[in-house]
Design a protein around this motif. Structure first.
Motif, PDB file in Angstrom:
ATOM      1  N   GLU A  70      10.230  -6.601 -20.981  1.00  0.00           N
ATOM      2  CA  GLU A  70       9.770  -5.223 -21.034  1.00  0.00           C
ATOM      3  C   GLU A  70       9.147  -4.894 -19.684  1.00  0.00           C
ATOM      4  O   GLU A  70       8.477  -5.725 -19.085  1.00  0.00           O
ATOM      5  CB  GLU A  70       8.765  -5.038 -22.162  1.00  0.00           C
ATOM      6  N   PRO A  71       9.368  -3.695 -19.202  1.00  0.00           N
ATOM      7  CA  PRO A  71       8.830  -3.352 -17.886  1.00  0.00           C
ATOM      8  C   PRO A  71       7.307  -3.319 -17.899  1.00  0.00           C
ATOM      9  O   PRO A  71       6.686  -2.896 -18.875  1.00  0.00           O
ATOM     10  CB  PRO A  71       9.408  -1.964 -17.615  1.00  0.00           C
ATOM     11  N   ASP A  72       6.703  -3.790 -16.814  1.00  0.00           N
ATOM     12  CA  ASP A  72       5.258  -3.721 -16.650  1.00  0.00           C
ATOM     13  C   ASP A  72       4.935  -2.345 -16.087  1.00  0.00           C
ATOM     14  O   ASP A  72       5.216  -2.060 -14.931  1.00  0.00           O
ATOM     15  CB  ASP A  72       4.776  -4.821 -15.705  1.00  0.00           C
ATOM     16  N   LEU A  73       4.359  -1.500 -16.929  1.00  0.00           N
ATOM     17  CA  LEU A  73       4.063  -0.140 -16.509  1.00  0.00           C
ATOM     18  C   LEU A  73       2.572   0.065 -16.264  1.00  0.00           C
ATOM     19  O   LEU A  73       2.104   1.197 -16.178  1.00  0.00           O
ATOM     20  CB  LEU A  73       4.595   0.854 -17.541  1.00  0.00           C
ATOM     21  N   GLY A  74       1.832  -1.032 -16.113  1.00  0.00           N
ATOM     22  CA  GLY A  74       0.411  -0.931 -15.808  1.00  0.00           C
ATOM     23  C   GLY A  74       0.146  -0.224 -14.494  1.00  0.00           C
ATOM     24  O   GLY A  74      -0.913   0.374 -14.307  1.00  0.00           O
ATOM     25  N   TRP A  75       1.107  -0.264 -13.589  1.00  0.00           N
ATOM     26  CA  TRP A  75       0.946   0.406 -12.290  1.00  0.00           C
ATOM     27  C   TRP A  75       0.767   1.910 -12.447  1.00  0.00           C
ATOM     28  O   TRP A  75       0.140   2.548 -11.607  1.00  0.00           O
ATOM     29  CB  TRP A  75       2.118   0.093 -11.361  1.00  0.00           C
ATOM     30  N   VAL A  76       1.299   2.478 -13.544  1.00  0.00           N
ATOM     31  CA  VAL A  76       1.165   3.917 -13.763  1.00  0.00           C
ATOM     32  C   VAL A  76      -0.309   4.291 -13.917  1.00  0.00           C
ATOM     33  O   VAL A  76      -0.766   5.298 -13.372  1.00  0.00           O
ATOM     34  CB  VAL A  76       1.980   4.373 -14.998  1.00  0.00           C
ATOM     35  N   ASP A  77      -1.063   3.468 -14.644  1.00  0.00           N
ATOM     36  CA  ASP A  77      -2.494   3.737 -14.842  1.00  0.00           C
ATOM     37  C   ASP A  77      -3.294   3.561 -13.558  1.00  0.00           C
ATOM     38  O   ASP A  77      -4.325   4.197 -13.379  1.00  0.00           O
ATOM     39  CB  ASP A  77      -3.051   2.836 -15.942  1.00  0.00           C
ATOM     40  N   ARG A  78      -2.833   2.690 -12.668  1.00  0.00           N
ATOM     41  CA  ARG A  78      -3.538   2.443 -11.405  1.00  0.00           C
ATOM     42  C   ARG A  78      -3.178   3.443 -10.309  1.00  0.00           C
ATOM     43  O   ARG A  78      -3.921   3.620  -9.348  1.00  0.00           O
ATOM     44  CB  ARG A  78      -3.251   1.023 -10.914  1.00  0.00           C
ATOM     45  N   ALA A  79      -2.045   4.101 -10.442  1.00  0.00           N
ATOM     46  CA  ALA A  79      -1.545   4.996  -9.391  1.00  0.00           C
ATOM     47  C   ALA A  79      -2.513   6.114  -9.014  1.00  0.00           C
ATOM     48  O   ALA A  79      -2.697   6.377  -7.818  1.00  0.00           O
ATOM     49  CB  ALA A  79      -0.187   5.570  -9.785  1.00  0.00           C
ATOM     50  N   PRO A  80      -3.179   6.800  -9.959  1.00  0.00           N
ATOM     51  CA  PRO A  80      -4.080   7.888  -9.557  1.00  0.00           C
ATOM     52  C   PRO A  80      -5.273   7.424  -8.718  1.00  0.00           C
ATOM     53  O   PRO A  80      -5.789   8.195  -7.908  1.00  0.00           O
ATOM     54  CB  PRO A  80      -4.549   8.481 -10.892  1.00  0.00           C
ATOM     55  N   ALA A  81      -5.685   6.187  -8.873  1.00  0.00           N
ATOM     56  CA  ALA A  81      -6.787   5.672  -8.053  1.00  0.00           C
ATOM     57  C   ALA A  81      -6.343   5.522  -6.602  1.00  0.00           C
ATOM     58  O   ALA A  81      -7.129   5.721  -5.678  1.00  0.00           O
ATOM     59  CB  ALA A  81      -7.281   4.340  -8.600  1.00  0.00           C
ATOM     60  N   ILE A  82      -5.080   5.199  -6.400  1.00  0.00           N
ATOM     61  CA  ILE A  82      -4.535   5.021  -5.051  1.00  0.00           C
ATOM     62  C   ILE A  82      -4.091   6.363  -4.466  1.00  0.00           C
ATOM     63  O   ILE A  82      -4.214   6.605  -3.275  1.00  0.00           O
ATOM     64  CB  ILE A  82      -3.353   4.030  -5.093  1.00  0.00           C
ATOM     65  N   HIS A  83      -3.589   7.240  -5.328  1.00  0.00           N
ATOM     66  CA  HIS A  83      -3.080   8.556  -4.918  1.00  0.00           C
ATOM     67  C   HIS A  83      -3.802   9.626  -5.752  1.00  0.00           C
ATOM     68  O   HIS A  83      -3.246  10.131  -6.733  1.00  0.00           O
ATOM     69  CB  HIS A  83      -1.570   8.649  -5.136  1.00  0.00           C
ATOM     70  N   PRO A  84      -5.038   9.987  -5.379  1.00  0.00           N
ATOM     71  CA  PRO A  84      -5.850  10.882  -6.219  1.00  0.00           C
ATOM     72  C   PRO A  84      -5.243  12.265  -6.477  1.00  0.00           C
ATOM     73  O   PRO A  84      -5.525  12.878  -7.489  1.00  0.00           O
ATOM     74  CB  PRO A  84      -7.156  11.028  -5.440  1.00  0.00           C
TER      75      PRO A  84
END
Length: 145
Positions: free
Chosen positions: A110-124
């Motif tokens: 299954e794809p690891d989509l945890g990066w989606v939750d972290r993306a706004p912290a990197i790209h506000p």
């Protein structure tokens, strides 16, 4: 008396979609690109960082960012990140998903989509849309058109 003119709403032009790969995601991507009137460009079709960077420089596209190395190149210019779950809500679909999770010999990665939750912290400035089921995905697509 004059009716108020409807204000034209600006639709996003650079969209990354994250979700489990499959026919449902492919159909969603195609419909989204059609509604936004921008090309659908699968990053898997591009041959490396140079081509991904050139895509990111364009004014309009819909794509995915399945590989970690692709994300920094496209998320910098992405307007909307969509996290969509199009898993079948039918009983048979739930049984298949449960069996895949239980049986190691049938388990699909299954794809690891945890990066989606972290993306706004990197790209506000990045807008994130979460579509937790097929019905919400359909409603969102209709709201754009």
């Amino acid at each position: 008396m004059h009716a108020l003119a409807a204000t034209s709403r600006r639709l996003p032009q650079r969209v990354v979609v994250a979700g489990a790969p499959g026919e449902a995601l492919s159909a969603f991507l195609q419909r989204l690109a059609t509604v936004l009137d921008v090309p659908l460009v699968p990053l898997a079709d591009l041959s490396g960082p140079g081509e991904v960077a050139r895509l990111a420089a364009f004014d309009g596209w819909v794509t995915t960012a399945d590989e970690a190395w692709q994300r920094p190149l496209v998320l910098e210019r992405t307007e909307v990140l969509v996290r969509v779950d199009l898993a079948s809500a039918t009983f048979a679909g739930k049984v298949r998903r449960t069996l895949r999770r239980i049986r190691s010999d049938v388990r699909e990665r299954e794809p690891d989509l945890g990066w989606v939750d972290r993306a706004p912290a990197i790209h506000p400035r990045l807008a994130v849309v979460r579509l937790p089921d097929p019905d919400s995905a359909e409603t969102w697509l209709r709201s754009l058109g």
